[in-house]
Design a protein around this motif. Structure first.
Motif, PDB file in Angstrom:
ATOM      1  N   VAL A   1       0.744  -1.318   0.042  1.00 17.79           N
ATOM      2  CA  VAL A   1      -0.032   0.148   0.108  1.00 17.79           C
ATOM      3  C   VAL A   1       0.921   1.268   0.238  1.00 17.79           C
ATOM      4  CG1 VAL A   1      -1.752   1.308   1.393  1.00 17.79           C
ATOM      5  CG2 VAL A   1      -1.978  -1.143   1.083  1.00 17.79           C
ATOM      6  N   ALA A   2       1.852   1.153   0.687  1.00 22.06           N
ATOM      7  CA  ALA A   2       2.885   2.567   0.701  1.00 22.06           C
ATOM      8  C   ALA A   2       3.525   2.823  -0.344  1.00 22.06           C
ATOM      9  CB  ALA A   2       3.860   2.438   2.079  1.00 22.06           C
ATOM     10  N   ALA A   3       4.122   1.620  -1.038  1.00 21.38           N
ATOM     11  CA  ALA A   3       4.921   1.736  -2.193  1.00 21.38           C
ATOM     12  C   ALA A   3       3.669   2.242  -3.489  1.00 21.38           C
ATOM     13  CB  ALA A   3       5.495   0.578  -2.444  1.00 21.38           C
ATOM     14  N   LEU A   4       2.657   1.666  -3.476  1.00 25.91           N
ATOM     15  CA  LEU A   4       2.003   1.842  -4.406  1.00 25.91           C
ATOM     16  C   LEU A   4       1.296   3.144  -4.640  1.00 25.91           C
ATOM     17  CD1 LEU A   4       0.276   0.773  -7.094  1.00 25.91           C
ATOM     18  CD2 LEU A   4      -1.289  -0.199  -5.496  1.00 25.91           C
TER      19      LEU A   4
ATOM     20  N   ARG B   1     -13.356  -8.896 -15.405  1.00 24.25           N
ATOM     21  CA  ARG B   1     -13.277  -7.855 -14.307  1.00 24.25           C
ATOM     22  C   ARG B   1     -12.074  -8.117 -13.666  1.00 24.25           C
ATOM     23  NH1 ARG B   1     -19.254  -6.896 -11.483  1.00 24.25           N
ATOM     24  NH2 ARG B   1     -20.567  -7.244 -13.387  1.00 24.25           N
ATOM     25  N   ILE B   2     -11.239  -8.949 -14.052  1.00 26.80           N
ATOM     26  CA  ILE B   2      -9.948  -9.633 -13.460  1.00 26.80           C
ATOM     27  C   ILE B   2      -8.611  -9.077 -13.948  1.00 26.80           C
ATOM     28  CG2 ILE B   2      -8.606 -11.369 -12.363  1.00 26.80           C
ATOM     29  CD1 ILE B   2     -10.931 -12.942 -12.294  1.00 26.80           C
ATOM     30  N   ALA B   3      -7.868  -8.251 -13.454  1.00 27.16           N
ATOM     31  CA  ALA B   3      -6.686  -7.755 -14.011  1.00 27.16           C
ATOM     32  C   ALA B   3      -5.450  -8.438 -13.026  1.00 27.16           C
ATOM     33  CB  ALA B   3      -6.552  -6.431 -14.214  1.00 27.16           C
ATOM     34  N   VAL B   4      -4.566  -9.125 -13.769  1.00 26.14           N
ATOM     35  CA  VAL B   4      -3.262  -9.555 -12.899  1.00 26.14           C
ATOM     36  C   VAL B   4      -2.192  -8.306 -12.849  1.00 26.14           C
ATOM     37  CG1 VAL B   4      -1.569 -11.484 -12.679  1.00 26.14           C
ATOM     38  CG2 VAL B   4      -4.021 -11.874 -13.274  1.00 26.14           C
ATOM     39  N   VAL B   5      -2.112  -7.882 -11.746  1.00 30.92           N
ATOM     40  CA  VAL B   5      -0.964  -6.788 -11.559  1.00 30.92           C
ATOM     41  C   VAL B   5      -0.148  -7.451 -10.404  1.00 30.92           C
ATOM     42  CG1 VAL B   5      -0.137  -4.652 -11.231  1.00 30.92           C
ATOM     43  CG2 VAL B   5      -2.383  -5.232 -12.534  1.00 30.92           C
ATOM     44  N   PRO B   6       1.107  -7.703 -10.279  1.00 34.95           N
ATOM     45  CA  PRO B   6       1.694  -8.356  -9.151  1.00 34.95           C
ATOM     46  C   PRO B   6       1.836  -6.994  -8.102  1.00 34.95           C
ATOM     47  CG  PRO B   6       3.213  -7.835 -10.878  1.00 34.95           C
ATOM     48  CD  PRO B   6       1.957  -7.636 -11.452  1.00 34.95           C
ATOM     49  N   CYS B   7       2.383  -7.707  -6.887  1.00 34.38           N
ATOM     50  CA  CYS B   7       3.055  -6.789  -6.020  1.00 34.38           C
ATOM     51  C   CYS B   7       4.469  -6.401  -6.533  1.00 34.38           C
ATOM     52  CB  CYS B   7       3.121  -7.360  -4.653  1.00 34.38           C
ATOM     53  SG  CYS B   7       1.595  -7.979  -3.836  1.00 34.38           S
ATOM     54  N   GLY B   8       4.823  -5.336  -6.013  1.00 39.01           N
ATOM     55  CA  GLY B   8       6.430  -4.916  -6.577  1.00 39.01           C
ATOM     56  C   GLY B   8       7.442  -4.982  -5.242  1.00 39.01           C
ATOM     57  N   VAL B   9       8.696  -4.403  -5.685  1.00 43.31           N
ATOM     58  CA  VAL B   9       9.843  -4.316  -4.929  1.00 43.31           C
ATOM     59  C   VAL B   9      10.568  -2.962  -5.372  1.00 43.31           C
ATOM     60  CG1 VAL B   9      11.249  -5.689  -6.398  1.00 43.31           C
ATOM     61  CG2 VAL B   9      11.633  -5.607  -3.949  1.00 43.31           C
ATOM     62  N   ASP B  10      11.013  -2.610  -4.203  1.00 47.89           N
ATOM     63  CA  ASP B  10      11.828  -1.326  -4.619  1.00 47.89           C
ATOM     64  C   ASP B  10      13.353  -1.753  -5.020  1.00 47.89           C
ATOM     65  OD1 ASP B  10      13.476   0.955  -4.321  1.00 47.89           O
ATOM     66  OD2 ASP B  10      12.911   1.623  -2.427  1.00 47.89           O
ATOM     67  N   THR B  11      13.438  -1.715  -6.147  1.00 46.21           N
ATOM     68  CA  THR B  11      14.787  -2.331  -6.902  1.00 46.21           C
ATOM     69  C   THR B  11      15.955  -1.265  -6.842  1.00 46.21           C
ATOM     70  OG1 THR B  11      14.332  -1.361  -8.942  1.00 46.21           O
ATOM     71  CG2 THR B  11      13.607  -3.657  -8.468  1.00 46.21           C
TER      72      THR B  11
ATOM     73  N   ARG C   1      10.072  -6.718 -14.105  1.00 47.57           N
ATOM     74  CA  ARG C   1       8.659  -7.289 -14.201  1.00 47.57           C
ATOM     75  C   ARG C   1       7.805  -6.603 -12.746  1.00 47.57           C
ATOM     76  NH1 ARG C   1       6.685 -12.216 -16.580  1.00 47.57           N
ATOM     77  NH2 ARG C   1       8.126 -12.906 -18.272  1.00 47.57           N
ATOM     78  N   TYR C   2       8.753  -6.342 -11.708  1.00 52.64           N
ATOM     79  CA  TYR C   2       8.413  -5.983 -10.298  1.00 52.64           C
ATOM     80  C   TYR C   2       8.771  -4.994  -9.753  1.00 52.64           C
ATOM     81  CZ  TYR C   2       7.089 -11.034 -10.923  1.00 52.64           C
ATOM     82  OH  TYR C   2       6.537 -12.197 -10.963  1.00 52.64           O
ATOM     83  N   GLY C   3       9.493  -3.906 -10.393  1.00 53.04           N
ATOM     84  CA  GLY C   3       9.732  -2.762  -9.958  1.00 53.04           C
ATOM     85  C   GLY C   3       8.369  -1.896  -9.893  1.00 53.04           C
ATOM     86  N   TRP C   4       8.403  -0.975  -8.767  1.00 53.23           N
ATOM     87  CA  TRP C   4       7.371  -0.420  -8.459  1.00 53.23           C
ATOM     88  C   TRP C   4       6.874   0.732  -9.764  1.00 53.23           C
ATOM     89  CZ3 TRP C   4       3.611  -2.118  -5.577  1.00 53.23           C
ATOM     90  CH2 TRP C   4       3.853  -2.688  -4.444  1.00 53.23           C
ATOM     91  N   GLU C   5       7.638   1.183 -10.351  1.00 50.44           N
ATOM     92  CA  GLU C   5       7.348   2.078 -11.440  1.00 50.44           C
ATOM     93  C   GLU C   5       6.296   1.228 -12.156  1.00 50.44           C
ATOM     94  OE1 GLU C   5      10.302   4.074 -12.989  1.00 50.44           O
ATOM     95  OE2 GLU C   5      11.101   5.204 -11.444  1.00 50.44           O
ATOM     96  N   ARG C   6       6.692   0.146 -12.763  1.00 51.77           N
ATOM     97  CA  ARG C   6       6.265  -0.714 -13.626  1.00 51.77           C
ATOM     98  C   ARG C   6       4.840  -1.387 -13.020  1.00 51.77           C
ATOM     99  NH1 ARG C   6       3.790  -1.612 -18.067  1.00 51.77           N
ATOM    100  NH2 ARG C   6       4.047  -4.077 -18.896  1.00 51.77           N
ATOM    101  N   VAL C   7       4.695  -1.538 -11.762  1.00 50.20           N
ATOM    102  CA  VAL C   7       3.681  -1.976 -11.058  1.00 50.20           C
ATOM    103  C   VAL C   7       2.644  -0.864 -11.082  1.00 50.20           C
ATOM    104  CG1 VAL C   7       2.437  -2.916  -8.974  1.00 50.20           C
ATOM    105  CG2 VAL C   7       4.649  -3.835  -9.663  1.00 50.20           C
TER     106      VAL C   7
ATOM    107  N   VAL D   1      -9.159  -3.909 -18.146  1.00 45.63           N
ATOM    108  CA  VAL D   1      -8.577  -3.888 -19.339  1.00 45.63           C
ATOM    109  C   VAL D   1      -7.350  -4.743 -19.393  1.00 45.63           C
ATOM    110  CG1 VAL D   1      -8.778  -1.393 -19.823  1.00 45.63           C
ATOM    111  CG2 VAL D   1      -6.968  -2.046 -18.590  1.00 45.63           C
ATOM    112  N   GLU D   2      -6.836  -5.444 -20.383  1.00 43.89           N
ATOM    113  CA  GLU D   2      -5.776  -6.092 -20.723  1.00 43.89           C
ATOM    114  C   GLU D   2      -4.392  -5.364 -20.541  1.00 43.89           C
ATOM    115  OE1 GLU D   2      -5.411  -9.382 -20.749  1.00 43.89           O
ATOM    116  OE2 GLU D   2      -7.327  -9.692 -20.295  1.00 43.89           O
ATOM    117  N   VAL D   3      -3.527  -5.720 -19.692  1.00 38.98           N
ATOM    118  CA  VAL D   3      -2.323  -5.022 -19.577  1.00 38.98           C
ATOM    119  C   VAL D   3      -1.236  -5.841 -19.855  1.00 38.98           C
ATOM    120  CG1 VAL D   3      -0.938  -3.342 -17.989  1.00 38.98           C
ATOM    121  CG2 VAL D   3      -3.351  -3.334 -17.652  1.00 38.98           C
ATOM    122  N   PRO D   4      -0.324  -5.378 -20.657  1.00 39.59           N
ATOM    123  CA  PRO D   4       0.629  -6.666 -20.901  1.00 39.59           C
ATOM    124  C   PRO D   4       1.713  -6.735 -19.884  1.00 39.59           C
ATOM    125  CG  PRO D   4       0.424  -4.690 -22.512  1.00 39.59           C
ATOM    126  CD  PRO D   4      -0.344  -4.295 -21.379  1.00 39.59           C
ATOM    127  N   ALA D   5       1.943  -8.264 -19.729  1.00 39.74           N
ATOM    128  CA  ALA D   5       2.705  -8.553 -18.670  1.00 39.74           C
ATOM    129  C   ALA D   5       4.177  -7.861 -18.835  1.00 39.74           C
ATOM    130  CB  ALA D   5       3.021  -9.913 -18.525  1.00 39.74           C
TER     131      ALA D   5
END
Length: 405
Positions: free
Chosen positions: A28-31, A188-198, A377-383, A401-405
């Motif tokens: 929540v904080a990073a997003l 109604r489902i979009a897959v967006v992973p959690c992220g990490v501060d790289t 894939r998992y940097g917070w900017e991308r997420v 919407v479909e968002v490319p992985a």
């Protein structure tokens, strides 16, 4: 956009490591921070769990992000599984606040109880709302059975939320599949992973040479489902290794923690107590140093809705041996960034660890691959970019919407 995030028990301001403070708080904080950097105005609504004199109603987290403490229930810490009776008051307070300060363009609830408060507050003004469950009751019940302390209404309420939300942001493919089985419409489902501060979580300046004993690291809250006992049991077959367990209460309070005592007693009974170190709570900014000090990182939960540890380890250039469950099925690529093994199987875990430690070159290669994958894939900017696209789709009156992985 004006984005309201609702995170009833997981405050972005909370200290990490407690029973109910972990990956969701970081998420929540990073997003929120990254969405603000992309030009959005973000308010995070979380339950007040201290007196107002110690916890002001509104606190600036950083530029563009404000944390709002909602007076729903007693102003003291309450286990999250006991918060359901206060969600009506939480939803009422959201409605009143939005009437005073202006309605958001979209609401993003985090966790099922936050979804109840958000759905209630959004209903009359017709505000579009999304939800990230972070964990599903049906999965928790499947793995914990009678030990599950969730309210009995959770499963039915989650089904209703899954069928009525404008958007569900699932954090991994395994969760998306569970949601469709719950009856959530696939569109109604979009897959967006959690992220990490790289930037914070990054590799050491120079590779560490092989050493004995090898250093294994497990990171997580001290709760049974994290499967730390599996890691302790694996040490019996790994005589030239040491295990560090990071997480839980401050080190001085570990003796009062039931899970810490259980794990220590298990280690002593197995004859490996002198090779298990408990650090207790570790400050977030010190975690990269801890990952870099390890030869190999273990993530051995019974089940894991997503799991931040494999991402943090990967960003630090460390390979992971993980349980083949939940989010780890996405974040650990078997044979490329680590190994996946059956949950609760100390023998399989020990075998994978031994295989990896016996080949330092492969271990280093997998660590480099893990780092590259974490960044792309998992940097917070991308997420945040993918979350923004999904929320904009809802605001514009479209389904997920479909968002490319």
């Amino acid at each position: 956009m004006k984005i309201a995030m609702v995170s009833e028990h997981a405050s972005p301001l909370a200290a990490l490591g407690g029973v109910d403070a972990g990956g969701q708080n970081v998420h929540v904080a990073a997003l929120a921070t990254q969405l603000a950097r992309r030009g959005h105005e973000v308010r995070v609504y979380t339950r007040r769990d201290q007196p107002e004199s110690q916890q002001p109603e509104r606190v600036a987290l950083n530029d563009g992000v404000e944390v709002v403490h909602v007076p729903a229930g007693p102003a003291r810490a309450i286990p999250k599984d006991e918060l359901l009776p206060f969600m009506g008051a939480f939803g009422d307070w959201l409605s009143e606040d939005w009437a005073r300060t202006g309605t958001p363009d979209v609401v993003h609830a985090h966790f099922w109880m936050s979804g109840l408060a958000a759905a209630q507050a959004c209903a009359l003004p017709g505000i579009p709302w999304a939800i990230t469950f972070h964990a599903l009751g049906v999965v928790k019940r499947r793995h914990q059975g009678l030990a599950d302390t969730s309210p009995p209404q959770r499963l039915e309420l989650e089904r209703r939320l899954a069928s009525t939300a404008d958007l569900i942001i699932a954090t991994c493919s395994d969760e998306a599949a569970e949601l469709t089985r719950l009856g959530a419409p696939a569109d109604r489902i979009a897959v967006v992973p959690c992220g990490v501060d790289t930037m914070l979580f990054s590799p050491a300046a120079a590779p560490r040479p092989p050493r004995s004993p090898a250093k294994l690291l497990s990171v997580g809250r001290l709760v049974p489902r994290k499967g730390l006992d599996t890691a302790v049991r694996a040490l019996v077959a790994l005589p030239h290794t040491e295990l560090t367990i990071a997480g839980g209460p401050p080190r001085a309070e570990l003796d009062q923690d039931a899970e810490a005592r259980r794990l220590r007693e298990l280690a002593d009974a197995l004859g490996v107590g002198d090779r298990v170190l408990f650090t207790g709570q570790v400050a977030h900014e010190r975690m990269p140093e801890l990952y870099r000090s390890a030869d190999l990182v273990l993530a051995t939960p019974w089940y894991e809705p997503f799991g931040i540890t494999p991402l943090e380890a990967a960003a630090c250039g460390k390979a992971v041996v993980g349980s083949a469950v939940g989010g780890l099925l996405d974040t650990v690529v078997d044979g490329q960034t680590g190994r996946l093994v059956p949950e609760r199987d100390p023998r399989a875990l020990a075998s994978a660890i031994a295989e990896m430690l016996d080949c330092p070159e492969t271990l280093a290669d997998w660590g480099r691959t893990a780092r590259a994958r974490a960044v792309t894939r998992y940097g917070w900017e991308r997420v945040a970019e993918r979350t923004e696209a999904s929320l904009l789709g809802v605001v514009r009156g479209r389904r997920a919407v479909e968002v490319p992985a």
